[in-house]
Design a protein around this motif. Structure first.
Motif, PDB file in Angstrom:
ATOM      1  N   GLN A   1     -12.386 -13.038  -3.438  1.00 51.95           N
ATOM      2  CA  GLN A   1     -11.589 -11.857  -3.737  1.00 51.95           C
ATOM      3  C   GLN A   1     -10.801 -11.406  -2.518  1.00 51.95           C
ATOM      4  OE1 GLN A   1     -15.070  -9.312  -4.496  1.00 51.95           O
ATOM      5  NE2 GLN A   1     -14.461  -8.107  -2.714  1.00 51.95           N
ATOM      6  N   SER A   2      -9.979 -10.383  -2.741  1.00 56.10           N
ATOM      7  CA  SER A   2      -9.318  -9.688  -1.642  1.00 56.10           C
ATOM      8  C   SER A   2     -10.284  -8.626  -1.118  1.00 56.10           C
ATOM      9  CB  SER A   2      -8.049  -9.023  -2.163  1.00 56.10           C
ATOM     10  OG  SER A   2      -8.385  -8.076  -3.169  1.00 56.10           O
ATOM     11  N   VAL A   3      -9.846  -7.883  -0.118  1.00 55.84           N
ATOM     12  CA  VAL A   3     -10.612  -6.721   0.340  1.00 55.84           C
ATOM     13  C   VAL A   3     -10.691  -5.737  -0.819  1.00 55.84           C
ATOM     14  CG1 VAL A   3     -10.585  -4.723   1.885  1.00 55.84           C
ATOM     15  CG2 VAL A   3      -9.970  -6.988   2.766  1.00 55.84           C
ATOM     16  N   THR A   4     -11.858  -5.168  -1.052  1.00 57.16           N
ATOM     17  CA  THR A   4     -12.035  -4.176  -2.109  1.00 57.16           C
ATOM     18  C   THR A   4     -12.883  -3.032  -1.561  1.00 57.16           C
ATOM     19  OG1 THR A   4     -14.049  -5.197  -2.970  1.00 57.16           O
ATOM     20  CG2 THR A   4     -11.966  -5.924  -3.940  1.00 57.16           C
ATOM     21  N   GLY A   5     -12.949  -1.945  -2.312  1.00 50.84           N
ATOM     22  CA  GLY A   5     -13.776  -0.842  -1.850  1.00 50.84           C
ATOM     23  C   GLY A   5     -13.774   0.314  -2.813  1.00 50.84           C
ATOM     24  N   THR A   6     -14.514   1.326  -2.458  1.00 49.10           N
ATOM     25  CA  THR A   6     -14.703   2.492  -3.312  1.00 49.10           C
ATOM     26  C   THR A   6     -14.124   3.731  -2.647  1.00 49.10           C
ATOM     27  OG1 THR A   6     -16.748   1.534  -4.161  1.00 49.10           O
ATOM     28  CG2 THR A   6     -16.456   3.901  -4.461  1.00 49.10           C
ATOM     29  N   LEU A   7     -13.397   4.501  -3.441  1.00 52.29           N
ATOM     30  CA  LEU A   7     -12.896   5.793  -2.965  1.00 52.29           C
ATOM     31  C   LEU A   7     -14.072   6.706  -2.667  1.00 52.29           C
ATOM     32  CD1 LEU A   7     -10.111   6.534  -5.588  1.00 52.29           C
ATOM     33  CD2 LEU A   7      -9.764   6.476  -3.131  1.00 52.29           C
ATOM     34  N   GLU A   8     -14.077   7.291  -1.480  1.00 49.32           N
ATOM     35  CA  GLU A   8     -15.088   8.293  -1.169  1.00 49.32           C
ATOM     36  C   GLU A   8     -14.572   9.636  -1.662  1.00 49.32           C
ATOM     37  OE1 GLU A   8     -15.942   7.926   3.006  1.00 49.32           O
ATOM     38  OE2 GLU A   8     -16.921   5.997   2.706  1.00 49.32           O
ATOM     39  N   GLN A   9     -15.472  10.558  -1.904  1.00 48.07           N
ATOM     40  CA  GLN A   9     -15.082  11.861  -2.440  1.00 48.07           C
ATOM     41  C   GLN A   9     -14.014  12.509  -1.558  1.00 48.07           C
ATOM     42  OE1 GLN A   9     -18.159  14.107  -4.055  1.00 48.07           O
ATOM     43  NE2 GLN A   9     -16.868  15.829  -4.556  1.00 48.07           N
ATOM     44  N   GLY A  10     -12.895  12.894  -2.189  1.00 42.25           N
ATOM     45  CA  GLY A  10     -11.804  13.555  -1.496  1.00 42.25           C
ATOM     46  C   GLY A  10     -10.875  12.618  -0.740  1.00 42.25           C
ATOM     47  N   GLU A  11     -11.131  11.340  -0.786  1.00 39.14           N
ATOM     48  CA  GLU A  11     -10.337  10.365  -0.040  1.00 39.14           C
ATOM     49  C   GLU A  11      -9.148   9.898  -0.881  1.00 39.14           C
ATOM     50  OE1 GLU A  11     -11.540   6.660   2.816  1.00 39.14           O
ATOM     51  OE2 GLU A  11     -12.339   6.591   0.789  1.00 39.14           O
ATOM     52  N   LEU A  12      -8.005   9.734  -0.240  1.00 41.72           N
ATOM     53  CA  LEU A  12      -6.834   9.175  -0.907  1.00 41.72           C
ATOM     54  C   LEU A  12      -6.955   7.659  -0.969  1.00 41.72           C
ATOM     55  CD1 LEU A  12      -4.031  11.239   0.881  1.00 41.72           C
ATOM     56  CD2 LEU A  12      -4.975  11.621  -1.416  1.00 41.72           C
ATOM     57  N   ALA A  13      -6.369   7.059  -1.993  1.00 43.83           N
ATOM     58  CA  ALA A  13      -6.453   5.604  -2.163  1.00 43.83           C
ATOM     59  C   ALA A  13      -5.909   4.862  -0.942  1.00 43.83           C
ATOM     60  CB  ALA A  13      -5.729   5.183  -3.434  1.00 43.83           C
ATOM     61  N   VAL A  14      -4.823   5.338  -0.351  1.00 43.32           N
ATOM     62  CA  VAL A  14      -4.257   4.671   0.824  1.00 43.32           C
ATOM     63  C   VAL A  14      -5.231   4.714   1.997  1.00 43.32           C
ATOM     64  CG1 VAL A  14      -2.986   6.713   1.679  1.00 43.32           C
ATOM     65  CG2 VAL A  14      -2.167   4.399   2.203  1.00 43.32           C
ATOM     66  N   SER A  15      -5.944   5.807   2.148  1.00 46.41           N
ATOM     67  CA  SER A  15      -6.949   5.912   3.220  1.00 46.41           C
ATOM     68  C   SER A  15      -8.112   4.963   2.953  1.00 46.41           C
ATOM     69  CB  SER A  15      -7.460   7.349   3.334  1.00 46.41           C
ATOM     70  OG  SER A  15      -6.400   8.217   3.659  1.00 46.41           O
ATOM     71  N   THR A  16      -8.501   4.849   1.687  1.00 37.75           N
ATOM     72  CA  THR A  16      -9.560   3.905   1.321  1.00 37.75           C
ATOM     73  C   THR A  16      -9.151   2.484   1.669  1.00 37.75           C
ATOM     74  OG1 THR A  16     -10.306   5.335  -0.473  1.00 37.75           O
ATOM     75  CG2 THR A  16     -10.970   3.027  -0.579  1.00 37.75           C
ATOM     76  N   ALA A  17      -7.919   2.120   1.332  1.00 34.34           N
ATOM     77  CA  ALA A  17      -7.443   0.762   1.612  1.00 34.34           C
ATOM     78  C   ALA A  17      -7.506   0.459   3.107  1.00 34.34           C
ATOM     79  CB  ALA A  17      -6.024   0.596   1.082  1.00 34.34           C
ATOM     80  N   MET A  18      -7.046   1.377   3.920  1.00 39.30           N
ATOM     81  CA  MET A  18      -7.063   1.163   5.364  1.00 39.30           C
ATOM     82  C   MET A  18      -8.487   1.094   5.906  1.00 39.30           C
ATOM     83  SD  MET A  18      -3.722   3.421   6.336  1.00 39.30           S
ATOM     84  CE  MET A  18      -3.913   3.254   8.063  1.00 39.30           C
ATOM     85  N   ARG A  19      -9.346   1.967   5.416  1.00 39.62           N
ATOM     86  CA  ARG A  19     -10.751   1.972   5.852  1.00 39.62           C
ATOM     87  C   ARG A  19     -11.453   0.677   5.452  1.00 39.62           C
ATOM     88  NH1 ARG A  19     -14.923   3.008   2.892  1.00 39.62           N
ATOM     89  NH2 ARG A  19     -13.804   4.235   1.323  1.00 39.62           N
TER      90      ARG A  19
ATOM     91  N   TYR B   1     -15.891   0.843 -16.964  1.00 39.85           N
ATOM     92  CA  TYR B   1     -14.666   0.355 -16.340  1.00 39.85           C
ATOM     93  C   TYR B   1     -14.507   0.866 -14.916  1.00 39.85           C
ATOM     94  CZ  TYR B   1     -13.418  -0.921 -21.074  1.00 39.85           C
ATOM     95  OH  TYR B   1     -13.422  -1.469 -22.321  1.00 39.85           O
ATOM     96  N   ASN B   2     -13.806   0.095 -14.125  1.00 40.63           N
ATOM     97  CA  ASN B   2     -13.459   0.476 -12.766  1.00 40.63           C
ATOM     98  C   ASN B   2     -11.943   0.573 -12.671  1.00 40.63           C
ATOM     99  OD1 ASN B   2     -13.741   1.120 -10.094  1.00 40.63           O
ATOM    100  ND2 ASN B   2     -14.357  -0.915  -9.439  1.00 40.63           N
ATOM    101  N   THR B   3     -11.475   1.402 -11.762  1.00 37.95           N
ATOM    102  CA  THR B   3     -10.052   1.563 -11.522  1.00 37.95           C
ATOM    103  C   THR B   3      -9.729   0.970 -10.160  1.00 37.95           C
ATOM    104  OG1 THR B   3     -10.050   3.593 -12.808  1.00 37.95           O
ATOM    105  CG2 THR B   3      -8.198   3.257 -11.328  1.00 37.95           C
ATOM    106  N   GLU B   4      -8.657   0.199 -10.114  1.00 38.66           N
ATOM    107  CA  GLU B   4      -8.281  -0.526  -8.904  1.00 38.66           C
ATOM    108  C   GLU B   4      -6.839  -0.169  -8.534  1.00 38.66           C
ATOM    109  OE1 GLU B   4      -9.072  -5.039  -8.333  1.00 38.66           O
ATOM    110  OE2 GLU B   4      -7.253  -4.861  -9.538  1.00 38.66           O
ATOM    111  N   HIS B   5      -6.646   0.254  -7.285  1.00 40.95           N
ATOM    112  CA  HIS B   5      -5.311   0.542  -6.754  1.00 40.95           C
ATOM    113  C   HIS B   5      -4.865  -0.678  -5.954  1.00 40.95           C
ATOM    114  CE1 HIS B   5      -5.565   4.912  -7.611  1.00 40.95           C
ATOM    115  NE2 HIS B   5      -6.867   4.651  -7.516  1.00 40.95           N
ATOM    116  N   VAL B   6      -3.627  -1.101  -6.144  1.00 39.31           N
ATOM    117  CA  VAL B   6      -3.148  -2.333  -5.512  1.00 39.31           C
ATOM    118  C   VAL B   6      -2.334  -2.024  -4.253  1.00 39.31           C
ATOM    119  CG1 VAL B   6      -1.795  -4.436  -5.838  1.00 39.31           C
ATOM    120  CG2 VAL B   6      -3.125  -3.502  -7.749  1.00 39.31           C
TER     121      VAL B   6
END
Length: 127
Positions: free
Chosen positions: A13-31, A73-78
């Motif tokens: 897979q590619s890098v994946t991860g979970t949004l932490e509470q209050g976190e923006l998707a872009v911040s999750t991607a970078m983290r 279901y899971n939601t995935e931001h690209v």
């Protein structure tokens, strides 16, 4: 670059991860890129691309325990980022990684959404 999961060696897979509470998707991607590969996108001066695409997919039974009960279901931001192939990769959650051309990466990744993201957002450097 694609990554081989520790909990299912047949799952690439590619890098994946979970949004932490209050976190923006872009911040999750970078983290998540930093946590899973050791690459700090901002510090390296790379450009993270938000493709404004959200996928929804069924959660695999073997990973259901990670989600609240009755969450099918899971939601995935690209997002994507082009990094230098000479960067020092430090894996923390995967067995190994591979640099592959676009076609090979598409055939190796497990999920349909990863395959589609590669098809749509990864340049074909063979031209």
């Amino acid at each position: 670059m694609i990554l081989q999961r520790q909990d299912d060696p047949n799952f690439w897979q590619s890098v994946t991860g979970t949004l932490e509470q209050g976190e923006l998707a872009v911040s999750t991607a970078m983290r998540e890129v930093k946590e899973e590969t050791g690459i700090d996108i901002q510090q390296a001066g790379y450009q993270l691309h938000d493709h404004q695409q959200i996928n929804r997919y069924a959660i695999r039974d073997i990973w259901q325990y990670r989600y609240p009960p009755n969450t099918p279901y899971n939601t995935e931001h690209v997002f994507s980022v082009q990094i230098d192939g000479n960067d020092d990769i430090r894996l923390t959650e995967h067995l190994c990684y591979r640099w592959l051309d676009k076609t090979s990466a598409m055939s190796k990744v497990w999920s349909d959404t990863n395959r589609a993201a590669i098809a749509q957002h990864v340049p074909d450097f063979s031209d």
